[in-house]
Structure formats: C-alpha cells, structure tokens
Design a protein around this motif. Structure first.
Motif, mmCIF file in Angstrom:
data_model
loop_
_atom_site.group_PDB
_atom_site.id
_atom_site.type_symbol
_atom_site.label_atom_id
_atom_site.label_comp_id
_atom_site.label_asym_id
_atom_site.label_seq_id
_atom_site.Cartn_x
_atom_site.Cartn_y
_atom_site.Cartn_z
ATOM 1 N N ARG A 102 -0.606 -0.406 57.461
ATOM 2 C CA ARG A 102 -0.665 -0.929 56.094
ATOM 3 C C ARG A 102 0.438 -0.334 55.209
ATOM 4 N NH1 ARG A 102 -4.403 -4.548 53.316
ATOM 5 N NH2 ARG A 102 -3.252 -4.729 51.393
ATOM 6 N N ARG A 103 0.671 0.982 55.405
ATOM 7 C CA ARG A 103 1.728 1.641 54.619
ATOM 8 C C ARG A 103 3.067 0.951 54.862
ATOM 9 N NH1 ARG A 103 -1.287 6.225 55.636
ATOM 10 N NH2 ARG A 103 -0.214 6.724 57.589
ATOM 11 N N GLU A 104 3.336 0.592 56.090
ATOM 12 C CA GLU A 104 4.597 -0.096 56.417
ATOM 13 C C GLU A 104 4.627 -1.496 55.809
ATOM 14 O OE1 GLU A 104 6.669 -0.182 59.853
ATOM 15 O OE2 GLU A 104 6.597 1.981 60.127
ATOM 16 N N ALA A 105 3.528 -2.229 55.990
ATOM 17 C CA ALA A 105 3.489 -3.627 55.540
ATOM 18 C C ALA A 105 3.597 -3.717 54.019
ATOM 19 C CB ALA A 105 2.198 -4.281 56.014
ATOM 20 N N ASP A 106 2.998 -2.740 53.313
ATOM 21 C CA ASP A 106 2.992 -2.797 51.846
ATOM 22 C C ASP A 106 4.382 -2.601 51.240
ATOM 23 O OD1 ASP A 106 0.349 -3.437 51.675
ATOM 24 O OD2 ASP A 106 -0.364 -1.404 51.272
ATOM 25 N N ARG A 107 5.349 -2.208 52.064
ATOM 26 C CA ARG A 107 6.735 -2.098 51.547
ATOM 27 C C ARG A 107 7.334 -3.473 51.288
ATOM 28 N NH1 ARG A 107 9.327 0.608 56.256
ATOM 29 N NH2 ARG A 107 11.245 0.413 55.074
ATOM 30 N N CYS A 108 6.786 -4.489 51.897
ATOM 31 C CA CYS A 108 7.327 -5.847 51.724
ATOM 32 C C CYS A 108 6.672 -6.485 50.500
ATOM 33 C CB CYS A 108 7.040 -6.680 52.967
ATOM 34 S SG CYS A 108 7.579 -8.384 52.781
ATOM 35 N N PRO A 109 7.462 -6.752 49.436
ATOM 36 C CA PRO A 109 6.834 -7.162 48.167
ATOM 37 C C PRO A 109 6.199 -8.549 48.185
ATOM 38 C CG PRO A 109 9.247 -7.184 47.997
ATOM 39 C CD PRO A 109 8.925 -6.609 49.340
ATOM 40 N N ASN A 110 6.620 -9.439 49.073
ATOM 41 C CA ASN A 110 6.053 -10.808 49.042
ATOM 42 C C ASN A 110 5.071 -11.086 50.174
ATOM 43 O OD1 ASN A 110 8.412 -10.622 50.617
ATOM 44 N ND2 ASN A 110 8.562 -12.847 50.739
ATOM 45 N N LEU A 111 4.630 -10.003 50.850
ATOM 46 C CA LEU A 111 3.611 -10.169 51.901
ATOM 47 C C LEU A 111 2.253 -9.750 51.337
ATOM 48 C CD1 LEU A 111 2.787 -10.681 54.886
ATOM 49 C CD2 LEU A 111 3.300 -8.260 55.319
ATOM 50 N N ILE A 112 1.302 -10.669 51.370
ATOM 51 C CA ILE A 112 -0.053 -10.372 50.869
ATOM 52 C C ILE A 112 -1.013 -10.450 52.054
ATOM 53 C CG2 ILE A 112 -1.896 -11.186 49.324
ATOM 54 C CD1 ILE A 112 0.592 -12.499 47.743
ATOM 55 N N LEU A 113 -1.704 -9.357 52.311
ATOM 56 C CA LEU A 113 -2.611 -9.303 53.464
ATOM 57 C C LEU A 113 -4.030 -9.589 53.002
ATOM 58 C CD1 LEU A 113 -1.042 -6.123 55.034
ATOM 59 C CD2 LEU A 113 -0.814 -8.470 55.887
ATOM 60 N N LEU A 114 -4.664 -10.531 53.663
ATOM 61 C CA LEU A 114 -5.968 -10.997 53.194
ATOM 62 C C LEU A 114 -6.830 -11.395 54.383
ATOM 63 C CD1 LEU A 114 -7.679 -12.085 50.720
ATOM 64 C CD2 LEU A 114 -6.621 -14.293 51.181
ATOM 65 N N GLY A 115 -8.116 -11.022 54.342
ATOM 66 C CA GLY A 115 -9.050 -11.533 55.353
ATOM 67 C C GLY A 115 -9.494 -10.473 56.338
ATOM 68 N N ARG A 116 -10.411 -10.882 57.172
ATOM 69 C CA ARG A 116 -11.075 -9.953 58.090
ATOM 70 C C ARG A 116 -10.071 -9.324 59.067
ATOM 71 N NH1 ARG A 116 -17.084 -10.020 60.268
ATOM 72 N NH2 ARG A 116 -16.810 -10.140 62.502
ATOM 73 N N LEU A 117 -9.103 -10.088 59.543
ATOM 74 C CA LEU A 117 -8.138 -9.557 60.502
ATOM 75 C C LEU A 117 -7.051 -8.762 59.779
ATOM 76 C CD1 LEU A 117 -7.745 -12.738 62.738
ATOM 77 C CD2 LEU A 117 -8.909 -10.608 63.351
ATOM 78 N N ALA A 118 -6.454 -9.360 58.754
ATOM 79 C CA ALA A 118 -5.319 -8.719 58.083
ATOM 80 C C ALA A 118 -5.745 -7.444 57.357
ATOM 81 C CB ALA A 118 -4.667 -9.688 57.106
ATOM 82 N N GLU A 119 -6.981 -7.418 56.847
ATOM 83 C CA GLU A 119 -7.470 -6.215 56.162
ATOM 84 C C GLU A 119 -8.222 -5.294 57.124
ATOM 85 O OE1 GLU A 119 -9.055 -6.856 52.039
ATOM 86 O OE2 GLU A 119 -8.874 -8.961 52.618
ATOM 87 N N TYR A 120 -8.430 -5.785 58.355
ATOM 88 C CA TYR A 120 -9.121 -5.020 59.380
ATOM 89 C C TYR A 120 -10.457 -4.476 58.853
ATOM 90 C CZ TYR A 120 -9.584 -2.336 63.685
ATOM 91 O OH TYR A 120 -10.023 -1.855 64.892
ATOM 92 N N ARG A 121 -11.256 -5.385 58.288
ATOM 93 C CA ARG A 121 -12.543 -4.964 57.739
ATOM 94 C C ARG A 121 -13.638 -5.917 58.216
ATOM 95 N NH1 ARG A 121 -12.308 -1.698 53.106
ATOM 96 N NH2 ARG A 121 -14.575 -1.721 53.226
ATOM 97 N N TYR A 122 -14.817 -5.353 58.385
ATOM 98 C CA TYR A 122 -15.990 -6.072 58.887
ATOM 99 C C TYR A 122 -16.605 -6.852 57.727
ATOM 100 C CZ TYR A 122 -20.420 -6.243 61.628
ATOM 101 O OH TYR A 122 -21.549 -6.606 62.328
ATOM 102 N N TYR A 123 -15.892 -7.895 57.261
ATOM 103 C CA TYR A 123 -16.327 -8.635 56.081
ATOM 104 C C TYR A 123 -17.112 -9.885 56.440
ATOM 105 C CZ TYR A 123 -13.043 -6.176 52.941
ATOM 106 O OH TYR A 123 -12.393 -5.256 52.191
ATOM 107 N N ASN A 124 -18.079 -10.232 55.587
ATOM 108 C CA ASN A 124 -18.761 -11.519 55.684
ATOM 109 C C ASN A 124 -17.985 -12.580 54.907
ATOM 110 O OD1 ASN A 124 -20.917 -10.571 57.219
ATOM 111 N ND2 ASN A 124 -22.033 -9.891 55.405
ATOM 112 N N ILE A 125 -18.406 -13.827 55.073
ATOM 113 C CA ILE A 125 -17.685 -14.947 54.452
ATOM 114 C C ILE A 125 -17.610 -14.791 52.936
ATOM 115 C CG2 ILE A 125 -17.632 -17.467 54.134
ATOM 116 C CD1 ILE A 125 -19.463 -17.635 56.651
ATOM 117 N N ASP A 126 -18.705 -14.381 52.312
ATOM 118 C CA ASP A 126 -18.721 -14.342 50.842
ATOM 119 C C ASP A 126 -17.701 -13.343 50.295
ATOM 120 O OD1 ASP A 126 -20.284 -12.213 51.848
ATOM 121 O OD2 ASP A 126 -21.496 -12.121 50.024
ATOM 122 N N THR A 127 -17.575 -12.206 50.964
ATOM 123 C CA THR A 127 -16.599 -11.209 50.508
ATOM 124 C C THR A 127 -15.180 -11.751 50.686
ATOM 125 O OG1 THR A 127 -18.119 -9.530 51.279
ATOM 126 C CG2 THR A 127 -15.906 -8.785 50.739
#
Ligand code: FAD
Ligand code: UDP
Length: 380
Positions: free
Chosen positions: A340-365
């Motif tokens: 994430r530290r590496e990816a956040d250096r890119c100003p126009n890349l937005i990471l979103l979702g269960r895979l990109a955020e690597y989080r155990y999220y449900n649909i509503d979140t």
C-alpha cells in the motif's frame, strides 16, 4: 475527461454510477470475467434455479445510505437469514444461542449455564467466542469448550487453514454467542436478496449513457504501475483509475504474494421441493466442505419439484485460482501495508474494494466506501 474503473463487482459498479451521476465525465469499466456483479454474480442454472455462482450472498446492513442507494435499482426479497450447524447430525441454530444451548445440553444443565451467561454478560448480549473462553466460571468454561470445539474450531480450520485464535479477533466476532433466543444470523434492520438477483441489480447500476463496460478485459494487459506512474497501453495515464482488483497482482507480486483463500463449489440439483430446513447449513465438525447452501431458500424462488444446492470447499489460493477471502491475520496485514505504501505514491490510483483494500468486507461496507470514493474522486 474519463474515469477508469477496474472490476465490475459491487465496488466498481457503485463507484462508476456515483461518478457518472456526480460529474459529466465518461466512465469506462474493465472487467476480466464475462459478466458483471463480481462475486455476487447469480444466474439461473439448467434446472431454472437461480444460483449464486460464487457462494451465498445475503445483503444485510445498518447503513441506511447504502440500502437507499441500492434500493433505487432493485426491490428486495426480504429475508431473515437463518443458519444451522450440523453437529454430528444434530442441527443447532448459529449464532449459538440459548435455543442451541438447550438442544445441546438438555434443559436442566442448560438452565445453569444460561444463568451463568446472564450473570456474566447480561441478557441479550452478543459475546465473542474468544472472550467467552477467557471466563473462569465452571459452567462457562464447559460451555465455551463445547462451542469452541463443535462450532468454531473445525469450521475455522477448514475455512482458513488456521485455528480461531490465529485470526484477527474481528473475523471470529462476526459470529458471536448470543445470550438470547433470537435465531437470526444477522441483526441488521435491512436484510434481503435483490428481487431479480444481484446480476440484474448491478447491470442496472451500470446502465447509464456515460458508463462504458468492457467485459473479458484483464486490466493488467493495459495498465502498469511503474514507481509513481501508471501507464495505459504504455503511455503515462493521468486520468483517475479506481482499481478494485488484487493489489499484489497489479504490482507484479514484487513484494511476494498476498495470501487468499479460494473456494471450490459442487452444485447438485435434486428432484425435490426442499433439501434442508434453512438456506445455509454449516458443517462444523464433519465433512470436508464447510457449508451447504440451498438457493431457493435464499431467493424465495417458487419452483416445485426441483432444488439446487452448493457444497463449498475452501483451500489456499494458487496463482490460477480466484481469490475469495483475504486472510485476516497480522502477517498478511503487514505485507499488504508494504504494498500500500508503494501504491499510494501514485496520485491517480484509487484502491477500492475487498481485493484492493485486502479487507474482509461485506457488500454494504463496499457500497458505502464506493460512494465515498466516488464523491472524493469527483472533486479532485
Ligand atoms: P468482487 O466482488 O471480488 O469484484 C471484483 C471484480 O474485479 C471481479 O469481478 C474481478 O473479476 C474483477 N477484477 C479483478 N482484477 C481485475 C483485472 N485485473 N482486470 C479486470 N477485472 C478485474 N457479503 C455480504 O454482504 N453478504 C454475504 O452474504 C456475503 N457472502 C459472501 C460469500 C462468499 C463465498 C464470499 C467470497 C464473499 C461474500 N460476501 C458477502 C462478500 C462480497 O462478496 C464482497 O463484499 C463483494 O463482492 C466485494 O465487492 P468488490 O467489488 O470489492 O469485489
Ligand atoms: N465460523 C465458525 N463456525 C460457524 C460460523 C462461522 O467457525 O458456524 C467462523 C469461521 O471462522 C468463519 C467466521 O466465523 O470464517 C466468519 O463467519 P461468516 O459466516 O461471517 O463467514 P462468511 O459468510 O464470510 O464466509
């Protein structure tokens, strides 16, 4: 002006819609599967039974905004989801509650345990199994040992390849022990399944004159992340890219693979009205599969004389497999943070979702984060 969205799952579809409605830009969605809706994808099978192809999905939320947003695109089949645990053939309500307690121990012994539970935690409370295991009272020690062994230990080993105490406690707390008689799997005020299915719902979200969807396109063939710069077809790309795929994959696994669990499903169609008493039965002590889903009991579909079930097997995710579950433990969190530290250096890349955020999220979140991400991206 154009926004790029990678992935047409709940995250990608929601952010695409929000951007199309709050800006006058074009929005292009790239999806590598042949369909939209990501892991919520559903479709009728050969017998005409509506099935969830990547595992059972029940929408449930406390979040009125996420519910109201999706409700613009669908009516709901209202469902009060119930799950039973098959414990050596005995079917006990999950979350384990006072009804399960009486079925497991008989009324006399259950009454003593119930009293101990109420004294320790209070009526109506929801207690994480890992907290219950800390208690010293003899009744609670015996109860915790039973619930841990018969509901959590084997199921968790099958599902994650890890013991319950090796996982992030929040993952285990998703399914508590309930000091009450409510047999609902969720407490959320809004619960249901889209009346025409998830695929129809997310197809409607994408149905907008400025949203362009390209299926069967793997974005990694077009986008590359080189240091701080994203390239599109080998040219620097300055337009915002909302990426909902796996981050380690996008970055060429250069810091090692992020571990996931994948699932294998065995679908069976049976010539009967109903197969099991509720939509999902968890096999918490026996069998190699984790659970059996009977889809008609989730969707409310009326189709006499036939029903389809799916058995779900979990295993470590290999390079060619579909990543279903990010693993909620410390080691994986540390590796993700490095990516994430590496990816956040890119100003126009937005990471979103269960895979990109690597989080155990449900649909509503996911929907809530996607609405927020869309608003932020629109005002950049
Ligand atoms: P996904 O649904 O995974 O969508 C990501 C999309 O991006 C996929 O279609 C993928 O093909 C695409 N993609 C990835 N990489 C690329 C690339 N390089 N190029 C192009 N496309 C790409 N949540 C609930 O609320 N209730 C439930 O009952 C529930 N049950 C679940 C059961 C199972 C078995 C699983 C695995 C999850 C469940 N979930 C449930 C969680 C739910 O599936 C997720 O919250 C939701 O799907 C996340 O949406 P997403 O868009 O982030 O990811
Ligand atoms: N769990 C368990 N036994 C159950 C239900 C859940 O051990 O009968 C544990 C298991 O580790 C599981 C986690 O609790 O992965 C979260 O359960 P949930 O039903 O939320 O999982 P999901 O539907 O996301 O697969």
């Amino acid at each position: 002006m154009r926004y790029w969205v990678v992935g047409a799952g709940p995250a990608g579809c929601t952010v695409a819609r929000e951007l199309a409605e709050s800006t006058d830009a074009e929005v292009t969605v790239l999806e590598r599967r042949p369909h939209v809706a990501g892991n919520t994808y559903d479709a009728p099978d050969a017998a005409g039974v509506m099935t969830h192809r990547y595992g059972p999905h029940i929408f449930h939320t406390y979040d009125q905004e996420a519910y109201a947003f999706l409700s613009r695109f669908t009516a709901w089949y209202p469902l009060r989801h119930r799950v039973l645990a098959n414990v050596h053939g005995k079917l006990l309500p999950v979350p384990f509650n006072l009804v399960s307690l009486r079925m497991a121990f008989g009324n006399l012994k259950a009454a003593r345990m119930e009293r101990a539970l109420r004294d320790a935690f209070g009526d109506g409370t929801r207690v994480a199994i890992l907290d219950l295991r800390e208690r010293e009272e003899p009744e609670l020690r015996e109860l915790a040992a039973y619930v841990y062994e018969n509901i959590f230990r084997t199921y968790t080993l099958k599902q994650w390849g890890l013991a319950p105490d090796a996982l992030d406690p929040a993952a285990m707390a998703r399914v508590p022990v309930v000091v009450g008689e409510d047999c609902g799997y969720f407490q959320d005020p809004y619960q249901g399944v889209p009346a025409d299915g998830y695929t129809a719902l997310f197809t409607r979200l994408l149905d907008h004159p400025r949203i362009h969807v390209e299926l069967n396109v793997d974005a990694r063939e077009r986008f590359r992340l080189e240091g701080e710069t994203l390239t599109l077809d080998d040219e620097p790309c300055r337009e915002p890219v909302i990426y909902t795929g796996a981050l380690d994959e996008l970055m060429g696994f250069r810091l090692g693979q992020l571990p996931y669990r994948t699932l294998d499903f065995t679908f069976e169609t049976h010539p009967t009205d109903g197969y099991q008493p509720v939509g999902v039965v968890n096999y918490t002590v026996d069998e190699a599969f984790t659970r059996i889903t009977e889809f008609k009991k989730l969707t409310g579909q009326k189709l006499p004389g036939v029903t389809t079930i799916a058995k779900e097997y979990s295993r470590a995710c290999g390079a060619q497999d579909t990543p279903f579950y990010p693993i909620p433990d410390e080691k994986s969190a540390a590796r993700y943070a490095a990516y994430r530290r590496e990816a956040d250096r890119c100003p126009n890349l937005i990471l979103l979702g269960r895979l990109a955020e690597y989080r155990y999220y449900n649909i509503d979140t996911i929907v809530s984060h996607a609405l927020e991400a869309g608003r932020l991206a629109a005002y950049r």
